[in-house]
Design an enzyme around this catalytic site. Structure first.
Site, PDB file in Angstrom:
ATOM      1  N   SER A  27     -41.572   6.225 -55.450  1.00 21.73           N
ATOM      2  CA  SER A  27     -42.128   4.732 -54.994  1.00 21.73           C
ATOM      3  C   SER A  27     -41.443   4.308 -53.694  1.00 21.73           C
ATOM      4  CB  SER A  27     -41.912   3.832 -56.126  1.00 21.73           C
ATOM      5  OG  SER A  27     -40.891   3.571 -56.283  1.00 21.73           O
ATOM      6  N   ASN A  28     -40.185   4.645 -53.479  1.00 14.37           N
ATOM      7  CA  ASN A  28     -39.434   4.341 -52.353  1.00 14.37           C
ATOM      8  C   ASN A  28     -40.068   5.228 -51.261  1.00 14.37           C
ATOM      9  OD1 ASN A  28     -36.938   2.303 -52.543  1.00 14.37           O
ATOM     10  ND2 ASN A  28     -37.041   3.419 -54.525  1.00 14.37           N
ATOM     11  N   VAL A 106     -26.212  15.614 -55.385  1.00 11.46           N
ATOM     12  CA  VAL A 106     -25.282  15.237 -54.442  1.00 11.46           C
ATOM     13  C   VAL A 106     -25.141  16.196 -53.357  1.00 11.46           C
ATOM     14  CG1 VAL A 106     -22.671  14.939 -54.137  1.00 11.46           C
ATOM     15  CG2 VAL A 106     -24.109  13.950 -56.333  1.00 11.46           C
ATOM     16  N   LEU A 107     -25.212  15.855 -51.967  1.00 18.38           N
ATOM     17  CA  LEU A 107     -25.039  16.660 -50.946  1.00 18.38           C
ATOM     18  C   LEU A 107     -23.662  17.111 -50.629  1.00 18.38           C
ATOM     19  CD1 LEU A 107     -27.842  14.883 -48.705  1.00 18.38           C
ATOM     20  CD2 LEU A 107     -27.993  17.187 -49.852  1.00 18.38           C
ATOM     21  N   HIS A 123     -29.566   2.975 -53.469  1.00 24.74           N
ATOM     22  CA  HIS A 123     -29.107   2.949 -54.927  1.00 24.74           C
ATOM     23  C   HIS A 123     -29.444   1.652 -55.751  1.00 24.74           C
ATOM     24  CE1 HIS A 123     -26.434   4.389 -57.911  1.00 24.74           C
ATOM     25  NE2 HIS A 123     -25.959   3.156 -57.852  1.00 24.74           N
ATOM     26  N   GLY A 157     -18.973  11.360 -50.595  1.00 22.62           N
ATOM     27  CA  GLY A 157     -18.800  10.954 -52.046  1.00 22.62           C
ATOM     28  C   GLY A 157     -20.091  10.788 -52.565  1.00 22.62           C
ATOM     29  N   ASP A 159     -22.548   7.947 -53.741  1.00 18.53           N
ATOM     30  CA  ASP A 159     -22.848   6.486 -53.240  1.00 18.53           C
ATOM     31  C   ASP A 159     -21.721   5.682 -52.554  1.00 18.53           C
ATOM     32  OD1 ASP A 159     -25.441   7.066 -54.381  1.00 18.53           O
ATOM     33  OD2 ASP A 159     -24.540   6.441 -56.787  1.00 18.53           O
TER      34      ASP A 159
HETATM   35  C1  GRF Z   1     -34.837   4.250 -57.592  1.00 16.94           C
HETATM   36  O1  GRF Z   1     -34.435   3.261 -58.494  1.00 16.94           O
HETATM   37  C2  GRF Z   1     -33.614   4.696 -56.653  1.00 16.94           C
HETATM   38  O2  GRF Z   1     -32.818   3.656 -56.186  1.00 16.94           O
HETATM   39  C3  GRF Z   1     -32.948   5.778 -57.595  1.00 16.94           C
HETATM   40  O3  GRF Z   1     -33.646   6.255 -57.967  1.00 16.94           O
HETATM   41  C4  GRF Z   1     -35.080   5.541 -58.067  1.00 16.94           C
HETATM   42  C5  GRF Z   1     -36.117   6.264 -57.627  1.00 16.94           C
HETATM   43  O4  GRF Z   1     -37.418   5.728 -57.559  1.00 16.94           O
HETATM   44  N1  GRF Z   1     -31.862   6.263 -56.589  1.00 16.94           N
HETATM   45  P1  GRF Z   1     -38.664   6.345 -56.982  1.00 16.94           P
HETATM   46  O5  GRF Z   1     -38.698   7.673 -57.079  1.00 16.94           O
HETATM   47  O6  GRF Z   1     -38.311   5.803 -55.396  1.00 16.94           O
HETATM   48  O7  GRF Z   1     -39.596   5.659 -57.362  1.00 16.94           O
END
Ligand code: GRF
Length: 220
Positions: A27-28, A106-107, A123, A157, A159
């Site tokens: 969704s992001n 984690v990269l 995050h 690190g 986050d």
């Molecule tokens: C989001 O809450 C993001 O902050 C976290 O994982 C989730 C991913 O959501 N790291 P989406 O795949 O972007 O819907």
């Protein structure tokens, strides 16, 4: 225009070439893609990478006709191999900025050092509280009254990189992790877009952990 009257130099030639890394729902990624389409971001998404074969976000990228790749699944695939493929794909796509949008790996420090201040992560907590997995569950269990979302530059690190943007929501009585996650998610979408826009706009400085953006004046 900045408060000093000078226009900051953008981070890269615009429209910027964004790469989005995801592991799930995406969704992001969609929020970023929508903002690019609407002209709200001076960018286009040139590559979506998932490490999970059936990630819903991968299907969403394909449906939008955005170049997408599955990298790094399968038993016995070592991180070094996965990151070598990922690095090659990002180079080939000519990515200017890499957005981790629900990317659950984690990269390595070595990989991150190849893209200094060019990788952003979203995050779902107010960092430095509740880094790592299940951030919303951590927040509910701890009993905080406020949580939110953070976009930060990625360092070696988990986050821990310099913070670009944060926004807060209340944690309400009776919230479970799911309810809190649902309240934070729309905030993440707006914050991801705003943070990418500010970073692409250039003119920012980092001193220690603090990121300073140029002040923007509405009128001359
Ligand atoms: C989001 O809450 C993001 O902050 C976290 O994982 C989730 C991913 O959501 N790291 P989406 O795949 O972007 O819907």
């Amino acid at each position: 225009m900045s408060a000093s009257g000078s226009v900051p130099k953008p981070l890269c030639p615009l429209p910027a070439r964004l790469a989005v890394l995801l592991s799930g729902r995406g969704s992001n990624f969609e929020a970023l893609a929508d903002a690019c389409e609407r002209g709200e971001l001076p960018a286009r998404i040139v590559l979506v990478v998932s490490d999970v074969a059936d990630a819903v976000g991968l299907g969403k990228a394909r449906a939008r006709g955005i170049s997408s790749k599955l990298i790094g699944t399968g038993p016995g695939v070592l991180r070094a191999q996965r990151e070598a493929r990922l690095g090659a794909a990002l180079e080939e796509a000519g990515a200017d900025l890499i957005c981790l949008a629900g990317f659950m790996r984690v990269l390595s420090a070595e990989f991150v050092s190849r893209w200094p201040l060019r990788i952003l992560n979203i995050h779902p907590s107010l960092l430095p509280s509740f880094p790592g997995l299940h951030a919303q569950d951590q927040a509910v269990r701890y009993g905080v009254r406020v949580s939110g979302a953070t976009v930060h530059f990625v360092d070696a690190g988990t986050d821990t990189g310099p913070i670009v943007a944060q926004a807060a929501v209340p944690v309400l009585p009776g919230d479970d992790a799911e309810a809190l996650a649902a309240r934070i998610l729309p905030l993440e979408h707006g914050l991801s877009v705003a943070a990418v826009r500010r970073v692409l706009g250039g003119g920012w400085k980092i001193s220690g952990r603090s990121v300073t953006f140029p002040e923007v004046r509405d009128s001359p």
